[in-house]
Design a protein around this motif. Structure first.
Motif, PDB file in Angstrom:
ATOM      1  N   ALA A  47      -0.950 -19.539 -54.409  1.00 49.11           N
ATOM      2  CA  ALA A  47       0.361 -19.063 -54.866  1.00 49.11           C
ATOM      3  C   ALA A  47       1.451 -19.393 -53.853  1.00 49.11           C
ATOM      4  CB  ALA A  47       0.316 -17.556 -55.083  1.00 49.11           C
ATOM      5  N   ARG A  48       2.637 -19.660 -54.384  1.00 47.43           N
ATOM      6  CA  ARG A  48       3.822 -19.893 -53.553  1.00 47.43           C
ATOM      7  C   ARG A  48       4.915 -18.951 -54.061  1.00 47.43           C
ATOM      8  NH1 ARG A  48       6.409 -21.276 -49.038  1.00 47.43           N
ATOM      9  NH2 ARG A  48       8.486 -22.066 -49.433  1.00 47.43           N
ATOM     10  N   VAL A  49       5.524 -18.209 -53.137  1.00 50.02           N
ATOM     11  CA  VAL A  49       6.685 -17.386 -53.500  1.00 50.02           C
ATOM     12  C   VAL A  49       7.890 -18.093 -52.899  1.00 50.02           C
ATOM     13  CG1 VAL A  49       7.778 -15.126 -53.269  1.00 50.02           C
ATOM     14  CG2 VAL A  49       5.296 -15.289 -53.589  1.00 50.02           C
ATOM     15  N   HIS A  50       8.643 -18.779 -53.754  1.00 55.58           N
ATOM     16  CA  HIS A  50       9.711 -19.666 -53.287  1.00 55.58           C
ATOM     17  C   HIS A  50      11.062 -19.008 -53.538  1.00 55.58           C
ATOM     18  CE1 HIS A  50      11.029 -23.769 -52.212  1.00 55.58           C
ATOM     19  NE2 HIS A  50      12.063 -23.525 -52.997  1.00 55.58           N
ATOM     20  N   SER A  51      11.935 -19.040 -52.527  1.00 56.14           N
ATOM     21  CA  SER A  51      13.282 -18.481 -52.697  1.00 56.14           C
ATOM     22  C   SER A  51      14.245 -19.590 -53.071  1.00 56.14           C
ATOM     23  CB  SER A  51      13.766 -17.842 -51.396  1.00 56.14           C
ATOM     24  OG  SER A  51      12.885 -16.833 -50.999  1.00 56.14           O
ATOM     25  N   GLU A  52      15.101 -19.315 -54.025  1.00 55.93           N
ATOM     26  CA  GLU A  52      16.049 -20.318 -54.514  1.00 55.93           C
ATOM     27  C   GLU A  52      16.854 -20.942 -53.375  1.00 55.93           C
ATOM     28  OE1 GLU A  52      18.997 -18.761 -57.215  1.00 55.93           O
ATOM     29  OE2 GLU A  52      19.643 -20.763 -57.778  1.00 55.93           O
ATOM     30  N   CYS A  53      16.972 -22.273 -53.436  1.00 54.61           N
ATOM     31  CA  CYS A  53      17.825 -23.009 -52.503  1.00 54.61           C
ATOM     32  C   CYS A  53      18.430 -24.146 -53.309  1.00 54.61           C
ATOM     33  CB  CYS A  53      17.001 -23.533 -51.329  1.00 54.61           C
ATOM     34  SG  CYS A  53      18.003 -24.514 -50.192  1.00 54.61           S
ATOM     35  N   LEU A  86       6.167 -18.435 -57.871  1.00 51.66           N
ATOM     36  CA  LEU A  86       7.253 -17.537 -58.280  1.00 51.66           C
ATOM     37  C   LEU A  86       8.533 -18.140 -57.714  1.00 51.66           C
ATOM     38  CD1 LEU A  86       5.828 -13.961 -57.546  1.00 51.66           C
ATOM     39  CD2 LEU A  86       5.512 -15.409 -59.580  1.00 51.66           C
ATOM     40  N   TYR A  87       9.510 -18.369 -58.577  1.00 54.25           N
ATOM     41  CA  TYR A  87      10.785 -18.938 -58.117  1.00 54.25           C
ATOM     42  C   TYR A  87      11.815 -17.820 -58.198  1.00 54.25           C
ATOM     43  CZ  TYR A  87      14.522 -22.311 -57.372  1.00 54.25           C
ATOM     44  OH  TYR A  87      15.596 -22.999 -56.853  1.00 54.25           O
ATOM     45  N   LEU A  88      12.074 -17.226 -57.020  1.00 52.56           N
ATOM     46  CA  LEU A  88      12.937 -16.041 -56.968  1.00 52.56           C
ATOM     47  C   LEU A  88      14.377 -16.445 -56.692  1.00 52.56           C
ATOM     48  CD1 LEU A  88      10.674 -13.650 -54.849  1.00 52.56           C
ATOM     49  CD2 LEU A  88      10.684 -14.040 -57.323  1.00 52.56           C
ATOM     50  N   ARG A  89      15.288 -15.857 -57.432  1.00 52.54           N
ATOM     51  CA  ARG A  89      16.697 -16.223 -57.321  1.00 52.54           C
ATOM     52  C   ARG A  89      17.354 -15.440 -56.175  1.00 52.54           C
ATOM     53  NH1 ARG A  89      18.290 -18.001 -62.225  1.00 52.54           N
ATOM     54  NH2 ARG A  89      19.933 -19.061 -61.098  1.00 52.54           N
ATOM     55  N   GLN A  90      16.813 -15.669 -54.983  1.00 53.34           N
ATOM     56  CA  GLN A  90      17.351 -15.014 -53.778  1.00 53.34           C
ATOM     57  C   GLN A  90      17.946 -16.114 -52.910  1.00 53.34           C
ATOM     58  OE1 GLN A  90      15.289 -11.284 -52.605  1.00 53.34           O
ATOM     59  NE2 GLN A  90      13.485 -12.543 -52.680  1.00 53.34           N
ATOM     60  N   GLU A  91      18.983 -16.746 -53.427  1.00 51.13           N
ATOM     61  CA  GLU A  91      19.624 -17.883 -52.760  1.00 51.13           C
ATOM     62  C   GLU A  91      20.106 -17.491 -51.360  1.00 51.13           C
ATOM     63  OE1 GLU A  91      20.826 -21.015 -51.592  1.00 51.13           O
ATOM     64  OE2 GLU A  91      20.659 -21.460 -53.737  1.00 51.13           O
ATOM     65  N   GLY A  92      19.962 -18.429 -50.439  1.00 50.51           N
ATOM     66  CA  GLY A  92      20.495 -18.214 -49.081  1.00 50.51           C
ATOM     67  C   GLY A  92      19.881 -17.016 -48.371  1.00 50.51           C
ATOM     68  N   ARG A  93      18.572 -16.852 -48.500  1.00 48.85           N
ATOM     69  CA  ARG A  93      17.876 -15.676 -47.942  1.00 48.85           C
ATOM     70  C   ARG A  93      18.549 -14.378 -48.397  1.00 48.85           C
ATOM     71  NH1 ARG A  93      17.569 -19.012 -43.121  1.00 48.85           N
ATOM     72  NH2 ARG A  93      19.102 -17.679 -42.052  1.00 48.85           N
ATOM     73  N   ASN A  99      28.066 -17.673 -49.934  1.00 51.23           N
ATOM     74  CA  ASN A  99      27.896 -17.212 -48.554  1.00 51.23           C
ATOM     75  C   ASN A  99      27.000 -18.150 -47.749  1.00 51.23           C
ATOM     76  OD1 ASN A  99      29.611 -14.973 -48.472  1.00 51.23           O
ATOM     77  ND2 ASN A  99      28.095 -13.743 -49.582  1.00 51.23           N
ATOM     78  N   LYS A 100      26.015 -18.785 -48.411  1.00 55.17           N
ATOM     79  CA  LYS A 100      25.183 -19.753 -47.683  1.00 55.17           C
ATOM     80  C   LYS A 100      26.038 -20.953 -47.267  1.00 55.17           C
ATOM     81  CE  LYS A 100      22.118 -22.693 -49.367  1.00 55.17           C
ATOM     82  NZ  LYS A 100      20.885 -23.274 -49.949  1.00 55.17           N
ATOM     83  N   ILE A 101      26.944 -21.369 -48.151  1.00 54.04           N
ATOM     84  CA  ILE A 101      27.832 -22.488 -47.786  1.00 54.04           C
ATOM     85  C   ILE A 101      28.723 -22.066 -46.615  1.00 54.04           C
ATOM     86  CG2 ILE A 101      29.651 -24.047 -48.600  1.00 54.04           C
ATOM     87  CD1 ILE A 101      28.373 -23.796 -51.435  1.00 54.04           C
TER      88      ILE A 101
END
Ligand SMILES: Nc1nc2c(ncn2[C@@H]2O[C@H](COP(=O)(O)OP(=O)(O)OP(=O)(O)O)[C@@H](O)[C@H]2O)c(=O)[nH]1
Ligand SMILES: [Zn+2]
Length: 193
Positions: A47-53, A86-93, A99-101
């Motif tokens: 399994a991979r728990v990936h945060s949106e980037c 799991l592709y979690l929509r937690q962009e920019g940590r 804000n990530k930009i």
């Protein structure tokens, strides 16, 4: 946090024909999961728990390793014929895209990834993993072999009730652009080899 599995379909990719599951969280956020094979048996699931980037996953950014990590996870799961992302929509940590930009603009001036978050008034990592546990449950996953180098993610998932039986190293190639970012994650955020 409550989240529900709304609908599922087939997702053909260059690596395998996955199933794509759409989830809706109570706060209105939409998340997805990719699955391959029967993930409901007792055998631990890769399994991979990936945060949106957005910049890394979709725009080929070399500032981070997210895009190659996502692709590598899909390939590894395709190779063994069974797994879940799991592709979690937690962009920019967890701070969001704009804000990530902003944080990248601070890094352009010389700050590292942790200092940039802090100067903007955020914690270095604001992500939460309760929804991941709920998503695994709804997909019928009982035990996972987790693809990660991030100890905080590992602990947070275990605390949220995910049964992680093994941590599987998930390194990809460093580029000249991502070198400092990855070094900061190792030095300040405890990322493992
Ligand atoms: N705030 C902020 N977020 C970033 C930056 N670079 C990447 N991200 C976000 O970081 C998240 C990925 O986190 P990472 O720590 O790289 O990887 P991880 O998934 O936690 O750890 P691994 O499982 O080992 O890959 C994504 O949500 C990215 O959008 C940055 O410089 N600042
Ligand atoms: Zn990224």
């Amino acid at each position: 946090m409550s989240i529900k599995l709304v609908t599922s379909t087939i997702l053909p990719t260059p690596f395998a024909e996955f199933r794509l599951h759409g989830f809706e969280a109570k706060n209105g956020k939409e998340h997805v999961a990719l699955t391959l094979g029967d993930i409901t048996t007792d055998e631990p699931v890769l399994a991979r728990v990936h945060s949106e980037c957005l910049t890394g996953d979709a725009l080929f950014s070399l500032r981070c390793d997210c895009g190659p990590q996502l692709e590598a996870a899909m390939k590894k799961i395709a190779e063994v014929g069974r797994g879940v992302i799991l592709y979690l929509r937690q962009e920019g940590r967890g701070i969001g895209l704009i804000n990530k930009i902003r944080a990248y603009a601070e890094q352009d001036k010389g700050l590292d990834t942790v200092e940039a978050n802090e100067i903007l008034g955020f914690l270095p990592d604001q992500r939460e993993y309760d929804i991941a546990a709920a998503m695994f449950n709804q997909l019928g996953v009982k035990q996972v072999r987790l693809l990660t180098n991030n100890p905080r993610k590992l602990n947070a998932l275990q605390e949220a009730g995910v049964n992680v039986v093994e941590r599987v190293q998930h390194r990809v190639k460093t580029t000249a652009h991502s070198h400092r970012y990855l070094a900061t994650k190792a030095a300040k955020m405890g990322h493992m080899e």
